[in-house]
Design an enzyme around this catalytic site. Structure first.
Site, PDB file in Angstrom:
ATOM      1  N   LYS A  52      11.976 -45.803  62.722  1.00 44.51           N
ATOM      2  CA  LYS A  52      12.205 -46.030  61.291  1.00 44.51           C
ATOM      3  C   LYS A  52      11.190 -45.225  60.475  1.00 44.51           C
ATOM      4  CE  LYS A  52      14.385 -50.475  62.118  1.00 44.51           C
ATOM      5  NZ  LYS A  52      14.246 -51.915  62.348  1.00 44.51           N
ATOM      6  N   GLN A  96      10.335 -56.682  61.239  1.00 47.63           N
ATOM      7  CA  GLN A  96      11.055 -56.472  62.502  1.00 47.63           C
ATOM      8  C   GLN A  96      11.192 -57.801  63.265  1.00 47.63           C
ATOM      9  OE1 GLN A  96      12.395 -53.498  63.297  1.00 47.63           O
ATOM     10  NE2 GLN A  96      13.237 -54.264  65.207  1.00 47.63           N
ATOM     11  N   ASP A 119      17.352 -55.301  54.860  1.00 42.96           N
ATOM     12  CA  ASP A 119      18.087 -55.771  56.047  1.00 42.96           C
ATOM     13  C   ASP A 119      19.335 -56.565  55.638  1.00 42.96           C
ATOM     14  OD1 ASP A 119      17.029 -55.122  58.596  1.00 42.96           O
ATOM     15  OD2 ASP A 119      15.317 -56.465  58.278  1.00 42.96           O
TER      16      ASP A 119
HETATM   17  N1  GUN Z   1      15.661 -56.415  65.310  1.00 49.66           N
HETATM   18  C1  GUN Z   1      16.774 -55.899  65.874  1.00 49.66           C
HETATM   19  N2  GUN Z   1      17.589 -55.384  64.915  1.00 49.66           N
HETATM   20  C2  GUN Z   1      16.967 -55.577  63.736  1.00 49.66           C
HETATM   21  C3  GUN Z   1      17.295 -55.249  62.396  1.00 49.66           C
HETATM   22  O1  GUN Z   1      18.351 -54.694  62.081  1.00 49.66           O
HETATM   23  N3  GUN Z   1      16.373 -55.613  61.466  1.00 49.66           N
HETATM   24  C4  GUN Z   1      15.228 -56.253  61.778  1.00 49.66           C
HETATM   25  N4  GUN Z   1      14.413 -56.582  60.780  1.00 49.66           N
HETATM   26  N5  GUN Z   1      14.893 -56.567  63.009  1.00 49.66           N
HETATM   27  C5  GUN Z   1      15.755 -56.225  63.991  1.00 49.66           C
END
Ligand code: GUN
Length: 283
Positions: A52, A96, A119
């Protein structure tokens, strides 16, 4: 003969679009910033967060990473989120998941300002998705929709089956297909006749988290098969779809890796741009 839906190509197109818009905003003196919080040492999460960060850098988005200790308390995490909620240079906040067991994931999601919730996990954004009038879409389902649109795959009137009912993928995925007038069924571990239900699908989305779960006998001839699974088996990434046999029946199919995975990050960049535009009242 199937057509491969190439997530690398489609995500590159999305990222180019976002990069150009981020640059245009910058010319107007508007920066775009994303804060990513990671708690603890989960190796997969570290890889995702690093990807990211790299994507932000490539697109001109400012990224701030907050790597917190496994022992971080709920109060400390909520206090950081409060600071980031108030920080003007930060347009999007992502924490995350999964979080270490002692932390309350729901409380953390609820603490992020809905307008910075890139998200789309906050109840306000979830509700907006239900209503069909939303700014942010969870990145993985958004990526799938982008892939279908890119390939010109019609959804209206199609029988769509989503395997998996998670808040992150299955449920929002079903809503997005419904908003495009698909006839949608969500399957899960208690579904009876799973094979028969899947056999009816014109569009089959697998988000179960079990390697090679979808086999050829579950798939209709000519179906569009989207594989959301990222399963690590002996150090290799394996999807939820048994690609080797299912591709023989599919009209379109996504690979793993190189399918939905790269789309997820591209859509996060898109959501961060959307957040920056909204917060600066730019259309
Ligand atoms: N963990 C796995 N996929 C995601 C996601 O799309 N967003 C977040 N914040 N954590 C994750």
């Amino acid at each position: 003969m199937y057509k491969l839906i190439d997530g690398k190509v489609i995500s590159a197109a999305v990222k180019e679009r976002v990069k150009a818009e981020v640059a245009t905003l910058k010319e107007q003196g508007i920066t775009t910033g994303l804060a990513v919080i990671i708690v603890g040492e989960d190796p997969a999460s570290k890889v995702y967060v690093n990807n990211k960060k790299k994507a932000c850098e490539a697109l001109g988005i400012i990224s701030e990473e907050y790597a917190l200790l496994e022992t971080t308390t709920q109060e400390e995490l909520l206090s950081l989120i409060d600071t980031l909620n108030k920080k003007e240079s930060i347009n999007g906040i992502l924490c995350q998941l999964p979080l270490p067991k002692h932390l309350d994931e729901t409380a953390v999601i609820n603490a992020i300002l809905p307008e910075k919730d890139v998200d789309a996990f906050h109840p306000i954004n979830v509700g907006k998705i239900m209503q069909g009038d939303f700014d942010f879409v969870p990145c993985t389902p958004a990526g799938v929709m982008e892939m279908l649109a890119f390939e010109g795959i019609e959804i209206a009137g199609k029988t769509c089956v989503v395997i998996g009912r998670s808040n992150i993928v299955g449920k929002p995925m079903a809503m997005l297909l419904l908003h495009k007038n698909g006839t949608v069924t969500i399957c899960h571990s208690r579904t009876k006749n799973l094979k028969e239900v899947c056999q009816n699908a014109d569009i089959l989305v697998a988000a179960v988290g079990r390697p090679n779960f979808v086999t050829a006998d579950m798939v209709k001839e000519g179906a569009v098969v989207i594989d959301v699974g990222i399963n690590r088996v002996d150090g290799k990434l394996i999807g939820d779809v048994n690609f080797g046999e299912v591709c023989e029946k599919a009209s379109y199919i996504t690979p793993v890796p190189g399918g939905v995975g790269p789309m997820t990050i591209a859509m996060l960049m898109q959501n961060t741009l959307t957040a920056a535009k909204k917060q600066n009242k730019v259309n």
